[in-house]
Design a protein around this motif. Structure first.
Motif, PDB file in Angstrom:
ATOM      1  N   UNK A  26      10.472 -90.514  27.035  1.00 41.03           N
ATOM      2  CA  UNK A  26      10.933 -90.249  25.679  1.00 41.03           C
ATOM      3  C   UNK A  26       9.804 -89.592  24.909  1.00 41.03           C
ATOM      4  N   UNK A  27      10.126 -88.526  24.194  1.00 42.55           N
ATOM      5  CA  UNK A  27       9.154 -87.873  23.327  1.00 42.55           C
ATOM      6  C   UNK A  27       9.363 -88.401  21.910  1.00 42.55           C
ATOM      7  N   UNK A  28       8.324 -88.977  21.346  1.00 43.26           N
ATOM      8  CA  UNK A  28       8.397 -89.614  20.034  1.00 43.26           C
ATOM      9  C   UNK A  28       8.628 -88.564  18.956  1.00 43.26           C
TER      10      UNK A  28
ATOM     11  N   UNK B 219       9.192 -87.830  14.631  1.00 43.86           N
ATOM     12  CA  UNK B 219       8.649 -88.299  13.359  1.00 43.86           C
ATOM     13  C   UNK B 219       9.440 -89.498  12.845  1.00 43.86           C
ATOM     14  N   UNK B 220       8.719 -90.527  12.441  1.00 48.96           N
ATOM     15  CA  UNK B 220       9.345 -91.704  11.858  1.00 48.96           C
ATOM     16  C   UNK B 220       9.804 -92.762  12.853  1.00 48.96           C
ATOM     17  N   UNK B 221       9.745 -92.480  14.139  1.00 44.33           N
ATOM     18  CA  UNK B 221      10.184 -93.468  15.121  1.00 44.33           C
ATOM     19  C   UNK B 221       9.135 -94.558  15.297  1.00 44.33           C
ATOM     20  N   UNK B 222       9.617 -95.768  15.527  1.00 43.36           N
ATOM     21  CA  UNK B 222       8.749 -96.888  15.845  1.00 43.36           C
ATOM     22  C   UNK B 222       9.113 -97.368  17.242  1.00 43.36           C
ATOM     23  N   UNK B 223       8.260 -98.182  17.805  1.00 43.76           N
ATOM     24  CA  UNK B 223       8.553 -98.709  19.134  1.00 43.76           C
ATOM     25  C   UNK B 223       9.822 -99.572  19.091  1.00 43.76           C
ATOM     26  N   UNK B 224      10.049-100.232  17.951  1.00 48.57           N
ATOM     27  CA  UNK B 224      11.249-101.042  17.800  1.00 48.57           C
ATOM     28  C   UNK B 224      12.502-100.172  17.711  1.00 48.57           C
ATOM     29  N   UNK B 225      12.433 -99.059  16.990  1.00 49.97           N
ATOM     30  CA  UNK B 225      13.607 -98.179  16.879  1.00 49.97           C
ATOM     31  C   UNK B 225      13.918 -97.508  18.215  1.00 49.97           C
ATOM     32  N   UNK B 226      12.890 -97.217  18.980  1.00 51.83           N
ATOM     33  CA  UNK B 226      13.105 -96.624  20.303  1.00 51.83           C
ATOM     34  C   UNK B 226      13.739 -97.654  21.234  1.00 51.83           C
ATOM     35  N   UNK B 227      13.279 -98.895  21.169  1.00 51.27           N
ATOM     36  CA  UNK B 227      13.886 -99.962  21.980  1.00 51.27           C
ATOM     37  C   UNK B 227      15.363-100.108  21.633  1.00 51.27           C
TER      38      UNK B 227
ATOM     39  N   UNK C 233       1.371-100.225  14.897  1.00 50.36           N
ATOM     40  CA  UNK C 233       0.708 -98.948  14.687  1.00 50.36           C
ATOM     41  C   UNK C 233       1.754 -97.856  14.929  1.00 50.36           C
ATOM     42  N   UNK C 234       1.794 -96.882  14.038  1.00 46.21           N
ATOM     43  CA  UNK C 234       2.768 -95.813  14.194  1.00 46.21           C
ATOM     44  C   UNK C 234       2.467 -94.987  15.438  1.00 46.21           C
ATOM     45  N   UNK C 235       3.539 -94.622  16.126  1.00 48.61           N
ATOM     46  CA  UNK C 235       3.401 -93.746  17.284  1.00 48.61           C
ATOM     47  C   UNK C 235       3.220 -92.320  16.787  1.00 48.61           C
ATOM     48  N   UNK C 236       2.405 -91.563  17.488  1.00 48.59           N
ATOM     49  CA  UNK C 236       2.168 -90.176  17.089  1.00 48.59           C
ATOM     50  C   UNK C 236       3.327 -89.298  17.537  1.00 48.59           C
ATOM     51  N   UNK C 237       3.710 -88.365  16.670  1.00 42.70           N
ATOM     52  CA  UNK C 237       4.781 -87.422  17.002  1.00 42.70           C
ATOM     53  C   UNK C 237       4.434 -86.661  18.274  1.00 42.70           C
ATOM     54  N   UNK C 238       5.454 -86.339  19.050  1.00 34.53           N
ATOM     55  CA  UNK C 238       5.352 -85.550  20.287  1.00 34.53           C
ATOM     56  C   UNK C 238       4.622 -86.272  21.416  1.00 34.53           C
TER      57      UNK C 238
END
Length: 86
Positions: free
Chosen positions: A39-41, A43-51, A75-80
């Protein structure tokens, strides 16, 4: 929703007979890369939202964190950034 097996990431602890030897913790064999989704992160995504996106439950964030050596889920994930979804 992915087919989730609660025992797939189980650990086995083997205790020795000796007091001086610590227990040995074995993790299940590493899965092949075909068992993962990438998955490519965005903008605005968190590990919880991806789960939530992949598993339908944000509580499974720990599986993603463990697969990607993320130690602080707040900690926020970095875009891309490309992460593994087990």
């Amino acid at each position: 929703m992915a087919n989730f097996n609660p025992y797939s990431d189980a650990r086995v602890i083997k205790f020795s007979d000796s007091v001086n030897n610590p227990p040995i913790i074995e993790r299940n064999a590493m899965k092949s890369s075909s068992d993962y989704t990438y998955h490519t992160v965005k903008a605005g995504e968190t590990i919880q939202s991806i789960a939530f996106q992949y598993y339908g439950d944000s509580g499974y964030w720990m599986r993603i964190a463990e697969a990607n050596n993320i130690y602080n889920p707040f900690v926020e994930l970095e875009d891309d950034t490309q992460i593994i979804i087990p």
